[in-house]
Enzyme design. Structure first.
Site, PDB file in Angstrom:
ATOM      1  N   VAL A  35       1.043  -1.218  -0.073  1.00 56.58           N
ATOM      2  CA  VAL A  35      -0.089  -0.012  -0.082  1.00 56.58           C
ATOM      3  C   VAL A  35       0.864   1.259  -0.076  1.00 56.58           C
ATOM      4  O   VAL A  35       1.887   1.208   0.743  1.00 56.58           O
ATOM      5  CB  VAL A  35      -0.915   0.060   1.531  1.00 56.58           C
ATOM      6  CG1 VAL A  35      -1.713   1.346   1.355  1.00 56.58           C
ATOM      7  CG2 VAL A  35      -1.901  -1.134   1.009  1.00 56.58           C
ATOM      8  N   HIS A  41       8.822  -4.109  21.110  1.00 59.43           N
ATOM      9  CA  HIS A  41       7.612  -3.472  21.388  1.00 59.43           C
ATOM     10  C   HIS A  41       7.425  -2.137  21.338  1.00 59.43           C
ATOM     11  O   HIS A  41       6.928  -1.524  22.079  1.00 59.43           O
ATOM     12  CB  HIS A  41       7.141  -3.895  22.774  1.00 59.43           C
ATOM     13  CG  HIS A  41       7.376  -5.433  23.174  1.00 59.43           C
ATOM     14  ND1 HIS A  41       7.880  -5.960  24.249  1.00 59.43           N
ATOM     15  CD2 HIS A  41       7.200  -6.477  22.360  1.00 59.43           C
ATOM     16  CE1 HIS A  41       7.944  -7.307  24.413  1.00 59.43           C
ATOM     17  NE2 HIS A  41       7.513  -7.587  23.133  1.00 59.43           N
ATOM     18  N   HIS A  95       4.209  -7.457  26.842  1.00 59.97           N
ATOM     19  CA  HIS A  95       4.693  -7.732  25.357  1.00 59.97           C
ATOM     20  C   HIS A  95       3.178  -7.216  24.684  1.00 59.97           C
ATOM     21  O   HIS A  95       1.895  -7.489  25.486  1.00 59.97           O
ATOM     22  CB  HIS A  95       5.058  -9.201  25.171  1.00 59.97           C
ATOM     23  CG  HIS A  95       6.120  -9.516  25.611  1.00 59.97           C
ATOM     24  ND1 HIS A  95       7.091 -10.311  25.140  1.00 59.97           N
ATOM     25  CD2 HIS A  95       6.579  -9.635  26.859  1.00 59.97           C
ATOM     26  CE1 HIS A  95       8.262 -10.458  25.686  1.00 59.97           C
ATOM     27  NE2 HIS A  95       7.794 -10.144  26.923  1.00 59.97           N
TER      28      HIS A  95
HETATM   29  C1  LIG Z   1      10.389 -10.534  16.780  1.00 56.05           C
HETATM   30  C2  LIG Z   1       9.343 -10.189  17.385  1.00 56.05           C
HETATM   31  C3  LIG Z   1       9.195 -10.877  18.757  1.00 56.05           C
HETATM   32  C4  LIG Z   1       7.917 -10.248  19.513  1.00 56.05           C
HETATM   33  N1  LIG Z   1       7.715 -11.167  20.476  1.00 56.05           N
HETATM   34  C5  LIG Z   1       6.378 -10.793  21.157  1.00 56.05           C
HETATM   35  C6  LIG Z   1       6.028 -11.900  22.310  1.00 56.05           C
HETATM   36  O1  LIG Z   1       6.620 -12.867  22.581  1.00 56.05           O
HETATM   37  N2  LIG Z   1       5.028 -11.655  22.578  1.00 56.05           N
HETATM   38  C7  LIG Z   1       3.904 -10.532  22.249  1.00 56.05           C
HETATM   39  O2  LIG Z   1       2.877 -10.205  22.818  1.00 56.05           O
HETATM   40  N3  LIG Z   1       4.485  -9.571  21.225  1.00 56.05           N
HETATM   41  C8  LIG Z   1       5.598  -9.882  20.682  1.00 56.05           C
HETATM   42  N4  LIG Z   1       5.956  -9.006  19.671  1.00 56.05           N
HETATM   43  C9  LIG Z   1       5.155  -7.891  19.281  1.00 56.05           C
HETATM   44  C10 LIG Z   1       3.889  -8.154  18.537  1.00 56.05           C
HETATM   45  O3  LIG Z   1       4.246  -9.434  17.573  1.00 56.05           O
HETATM   46  C11 LIG Z   1       3.425  -6.719  17.917  1.00 56.05           C
HETATM   47  O4  LIG Z   1       3.199  -6.000  18.918  1.00 56.05           O
HETATM   48  C12 LIG Z   1       2.030  -7.225  17.165  1.00 56.05           C
HETATM   49  O5  LIG Z   1       2.159  -7.992  16.097  1.00 56.05           O
HETATM   50  C13 LIG Z   1       1.744  -5.996  16.435  1.00 56.05           C
HETATM   51  O6  LIG Z   1       0.453  -5.899  15.744  1.00 56.05           O
HETATM   52  P1  LIG Z   1       0.379  -5.037  14.607  1.00 56.05           P
HETATM   53  O7  LIG Z   1      -1.061  -5.475  13.918  1.00 56.05           O
HETATM   54  O8  LIG Z   1       0.245  -3.680  15.261  1.00 56.05           O
HETATM   55  O9  LIG Z   1       1.573  -4.918  13.599  1.00 56.05           O
HETATM   56  P2  LIG Z   1       2.135  -6.072  12.855  1.00 56.05           P
HETATM   57  O10 LIG Z   1       1.910  -7.434  13.473  1.00 56.05           O
HETATM   58  O11 LIG Z   1       3.551  -5.932  12.796  1.00 56.05           O
HETATM   59  O12 LIG Z   1       1.056  -6.266  11.469  1.00 56.05           O
HETATM   60  C14 LIG Z   1       1.372  -5.026  10.419  1.00 56.05           C
HETATM   61  C15 LIG Z   1       1.196  -5.671   9.272  1.00 56.05           C
HETATM   62  O13 LIG Z   1       1.006  -4.572   8.105  1.00 56.05           O
HETATM   63  C16 LIG Z   1       1.883  -5.023   6.940  1.00 56.05           C
HETATM   64  N5  LIG Z   1       2.016  -3.577   6.257  1.00 56.05           N
HETATM   65  C17 LIG Z   1       2.819  -2.560   6.997  1.00 56.05           C
HETATM   66  N6  LIG Z   1       2.992  -1.833   5.876  1.00 56.05           N
HETATM   67  C18 LIG Z   1       2.216  -2.276   4.943  1.00 56.05           C
HETATM   68  C19 LIG Z   1       2.000  -1.672   3.580  1.00 56.05           C
HETATM   69  N7  LIG Z   1       2.565  -0.302   3.282  1.00 56.05           N
HETATM   70  N8  LIG Z   1       1.196  -2.088   2.748  1.00 56.05           N
HETATM   71  C20 LIG Z   1       0.768  -3.492   3.086  1.00 56.05           C
HETATM   72  N9  LIG Z   1       0.965  -3.948   4.197  1.00 56.05           N
HETATM   73  C21 LIG Z   1       1.811  -3.442   5.035  1.00 56.05           C
HETATM   74  C22 LIG Z   1       3.184  -5.668   7.683  1.00 56.05           C
HETATM   75  O14 LIG Z   1       3.508  -6.554   6.760  1.00 56.05           O
HETATM   76  C23 LIG Z   1       2.285  -6.482   8.580  1.00 56.05           C
HETATM   77  O15 LIG Z   1       1.933  -7.746   8.012  1.00 56.05           O
HETATM   78  C24 LIG Z   1       7.185  -9.319  18.854  1.00 56.05           C
HETATM   79  C25 LIG Z   1       7.551  -8.722  17.929  1.00 56.05           C
HETATM   80  C26 LIG Z   1       8.554  -8.893  17.032  1.00 56.05           C
HETATM   81  C27 LIG Z   1       9.018  -8.195  15.791  1.00 56.05           C
END
Ligand SMILES: Cc1cc2nc3c(=O)[nH]c(=O)nc-3n(C[C@H](O)[C@H](O)[C@H](O)COP(=O)(O)OP(=O)(O)OC[C@H]3O[C@@H](n4cnc5c(N)ncnc54)[C@H](O)[C@@H]3O)c2cc1C
Ligand SMILES: *[C@@H]1O[C@H](CO)[C@@H](O)[C@H](O)[C@H]1NC(C)=O
Ligand SMILES: *[C@@H]1O[C@H](CO)[C@@H](O)[C@H](O)[C@H]1NC(C)=O
Ligand SMILES: *[C@@H]1O[C@H](CO)[C@@H](O)[C@H](O)[C@H]1NC(C)=O
Ligand SMILES: *[C@@H]1O[C@H](CO)[C@@H](O)[C@H](O)[C@H]1NC(C)=O
Ligand SMILES: *[C@@H]1O[C@H](CO)[C@@H](O)[C@H](O)[C@H]1NC(C)=O
Length: 667
Positions: free
Chosen positions: A275, A564, A607
């Site tokens: 996007v 985080h 987390h």
């Molecule tokens: C390595 C790692 C370990 C972690 N460990 C833990 C844990 O053990 N326990 C826990 O509770 N939390 C953990 N977290 C944190 C947790 O995973 C995140 O806080 C959570 O997934 C956030 O959700 P979100 O929907 O905000 O973003 P995300 O899950 O990051 O999803 C965002 C999505 O949007 C997509 N996207 C972004 N920009 C665009 C664009 N321009 N066009 C199309 N698609 C796009 C991305 O590819 C992604 O799929 C961890 C995170 C990481 C990276």
């Protein structure tokens, strides 16, 4: 009789969604031409927690058509690395250079001796939940009540959010023996039992986990409560996002997408498409979001889709502000510097960024740790897992030993003077610098809130994790309520390049003082029975690193993100540098929301998965325009009615058939 007739329709009904009535053979597609120029009720950017929770809930109504556009692929070529729990540590996906990681690096961090930190983020259907460490920890009552107060909306307080925490969860309680071994307290009413995300305790257990809680009790940090119930002080073993039957990762895609992928023609996920911009109808005085532009093949092919109801941005902490900025919503100065036309001057976009910064002390140990196994031993353990011998395989279990510790356990007699200084510093630390006034007002509001509701209230300011999967026994100290605030900004007009991330770690002087006292606390922990019985020499940084100066040096040289980050599109009043209101609507435009972890307004000592699932479940409800009363019929009640509900389901399917015929061609 009626039931039999309906049943006889099943084969035809089951086949219809992706058969002759629809162009989609499966509703996860990667061919952008199939949706180009089409209109959906809702179009969503990003298939992480925000995108998939929202899409799933909205398409429970079969008249609502939703398209989710995800930059990454599905990850089927790395299925085991996603699904097998300990692979998150032993062969993790979020490594630089992986097609499933965004490859984000921070700007150079002056306070970290000039280092650039990798900021892993999942670029995959399921978002970061497909690649993360599977810890399931929950923010607490005081944090949610502070959040509600900050945004002046009780809908976000603990009592009201608890319903949403229970909604995404199917919790499987530990059996008696495990409960006893790990001293687990379970409060049934804090949990949900019929939500999409599976939460359970893994079958394999490291024996040292059984020593964890008692050691904290001996240090005077008692935990006699379920950490999901509103307080998290103390040491305990957390459950993980693991399906208890299969022992595989439960994540946004397996929970909210795959179960409905063959039954909801009204939900389409387009993968491998970036996007680039939100489109607006600007014919009236307030711009109205009406679609998304996106590209495939590294930016070479351009497409667009339209939304008749709303556009939802769910790109996560980096993606969401980046998309807003590219669309002309953000701080004027940053937009103009990149020649982006200013649609809404909104200084809070990309501001308020805060993250859990962390560092580790490692010890030689007599306890078993997975990272010390040879390649042959690891292969054998993997085979055990593949053969279903879960209780014998280290691959069944990620980490789970965790502790949340308040300031006065770290600082003892120095706590009060530290707090006085912190309070006295609020004015100076929020009046200098070149941030816009609204953003500074937001810093002030969140500092004051954190001081009252967390620091002075005796809530946790750090987290300590025991890592059983390294080559030593590691104790990670992670700052949970940082005062340093960073920024995400546009550094290029090229949407295929990541925005600039400058977390400005440790720029507030209080942060490193807390971390330093936390490291000293870890040494007391390691010397306390019963944990001390399995601990040998300190490997890194080494016991001779003990002065303030040497510890600070170690912190600056070793600190990494605990992954985080949050708050880059904060839910705050607009005059405090907010980006969305309490309905998650972006200020200054219509029909546009952000629903993901970027909207969390305050640091949270946990987390971020749980708080994000709850936030997004609520976001979907807000879109549907109603707040479910906590006593309304739950999913179990409506799904457990035997013949009656089977009849209703069949009737629904018949209705869907009729609707599908009517709607055919509109996709
Ligand atoms: C390595 C790692 C370990 C972690 N460990 C833990 C844990 O053990 N326990 C826990 O509770 N939390 C953990 N977290 C944190 C947790 O995973 C995140 O806080 C959570 O997934 C956030 O959700 P979100 O929907 O905000 O973003 P995300 O899950 O990051 O999803 C965002 C999505 O949007 C997509 N996207 C972004 N920009 C665009 C664009 N321009 N066009 C199309 N698609 C796009 C991305 O590819 C992604 O799929 C961890 C995170 C990481 C990276
Ligand atoms: C999509 O719409 C644009 C703008 O209306 C038009 O230029 C283009 O030809 C359309 N593409 C297709 C494949 O219909
Ligand atoms: C609990 O601990 C005992 C003794 O160490 C062990 O035999 C048993 O397998 C453990 N149970 C579980 C479920 O881990
Ligand atoms: C308060 O500010 C002073 C001056 O910048 C700094 O030396 C001190 O460490 C700060 N203390 C806290 C707790 O923020
Ligand atoms: C945009 O950035 C991508 C990724 O760095 C690069 O491959 C592409 O060539 C750039 N496009 C332009 C027009 O500079
Ligand atoms: C600690 O001792 C090691 C080994 O002798 C040495 O390399 C290191 O520099 C010392 N660290 C400090 C902070 O003195």
């Amino acid at each position: 009789m009626k039931f039999e007739i309906l049943l006889s329709l099943v084969p035809a009904v089951a086949a219809f969604p992706f058969g002759q009535f629809s162009q989609f053979k499966r509703n996860i597609i990667s061919d952008a031409t199939q949706v180009n120029n089409q209109t959906f009720n809702y179009v969503i950017a990003g298939a992480g927690i925000g995108g998939l929770v929202t899409a799933n809930r909205l398409t429970e109504d079969e008249n609502t058509r939703v398209l989710v556009i995800e930059a990454g692929g599905e990850g089927n070529d790395v299925r085991e690395r996603i699904d097998i729990p300990a692979q998150a540590y032993l062969d993790g996906l979020p490594v630089d250079g992986s097609p499933y990681d965004w490859g984000i690096y921070t700007e150079q961090q002056t306070s970290l001796n000039g280092r650039y930190l990798h900021w892993p983020r999942g670029k995959i259907v399921g978002g970061s939940t497909a690649v993360n460490a599977l810890y399931m920890t929950r923010s607490i009552k005081d944090e949610h009540d502070a959040w509600a107060e900050l945004v002046d909306d009780d809908g976000w307080n603990w009592d009201n959010m608890l319903d949403y925490f229970r909604r995404y969860e199917t919790f499987t309680a530990p059996d008696k023996s495990l409960k006893k071994n790990l001293s687990l307290e379970i409060k049934d009413s804090a949990h949900g039992y019929d939500g999409p995300i599976q939460i359970s305790f893994p079958q394999y257990n490291y024996p040292q986990n059984g020593l964890w809680q008692q050691t904290f009790n001996n240090l005077g940090v008692e935990s006699d409560h379920d950490p999901f119930s509103g307080s998290n002080i103390g040491g305990y073993i957390t459950p993980n996002s693991i399906d208890p039957d299969t022992q595989l990762r439960s994540y946004a895609a397996s929970a909210y997408l795959y179960p409905v992928q063959n039954s909801r023609p009204n939900l389409v996920v387009l993968s491998d498409a970036l996007v680039t911009r939100i489109n607006f109808d600007t014919s009236s005085s307030t711009p109205v979001a009406n679609g998304l532009s996106f590209t495939t093949n590294g930016g070479s092919d351009e497409y667009q889709v339209r939304a008749s109801s709303e556009v939802v941005i769910a790109g996560g902490v980096l993606g969401s502000p980046q998309i807003l900025l590219q669309s002309g919503i953000g701080p004027r100065e940053n937009l103009e510097s990149q020649n982006v036309n200013v649609l809404v001057d909104l200084p809070g976009v990309g501001a308020h960024v805060q993250d859990h910064i962390s560092t580790t002390i490692n010890y030689d140990t007599t306890a078993p740790v997975a990272g010390s196994l040879s390649e042959d031993q690891l292969n054998h353990q993997l085979d055990l897992f593949r053969d279903g011998h879960f209780a014998q395989s280290v691959y069944s279990t990620p980490n789970g030993a965790i502790a949340y510790v308040p300031l006065d356990d770290l600082m003892g007699d120095d706590t009060d003077s530290f707090l006085d200084e912190l309070e006295a510093n609020i004015t100076s630390s929020t009046s200098s610098g070149d941030d816009p006034e609204e953003v500074k007002a937001g810093y002030r509001a969140t500092y004051e809130s954190d001081l009252e509701n967390v620091f002075k209230a005796g809530n946790a300011v750090v987290e300590i994790l025991m890592n059983n999967l390294g080559s030593n026994l590691g104790f990670q100290l992670a700052l949970q309520h940082p005062l340093s605030r960073g920024k995400i900004s546009l550094g290029s007009q090229n949407a295929s390049e990541n925005a600039k991330v400058d977390p400005l770690y440790l720029t507030h002087p209080a942060d490193i003082q807390i971390i330093r006292s936390g490291l000293r606390y870890i040494r007391r922990l390691a010397a306390t029975e019963p944990l001390s019985s399995v601990i040998r020499d300190e490997v890194s940084p080494g016991a001779n690193t003990s002065s303030d100066e040497d510890l600070d040096d170690y912190i600056r040289n070793s600190a990494v993100s605990q992954y985080h980050p949050a708050s880059s599109c904060a839910m705050l009043p607009r005059e405090n540098g907010g980006v969305v209101d309490t309905q998650l609507r972006v200020y200054g435009v219509n029909n546009l929301r952000v629903i993901d972890s970027s909207t969390i307004p305050l640091p949270i000592a946990a987390h971020h998965m749980q708080v994000t699932y709850a936030l997004c479940e609520k976001g979907a409800d807000l879109i549907r325009g109603y707040e479910r009363a906590s006593d309304s019929p739950s999913a179990t009640e409506s799904e457990s009615g035997g013949l009656l509900s089977a009849t209703i389901d069949m009737t629904l399917l018949t209705l869907m058939l009729i609707i599908a015929i009517t709607y055919n061609g509109l996709y």
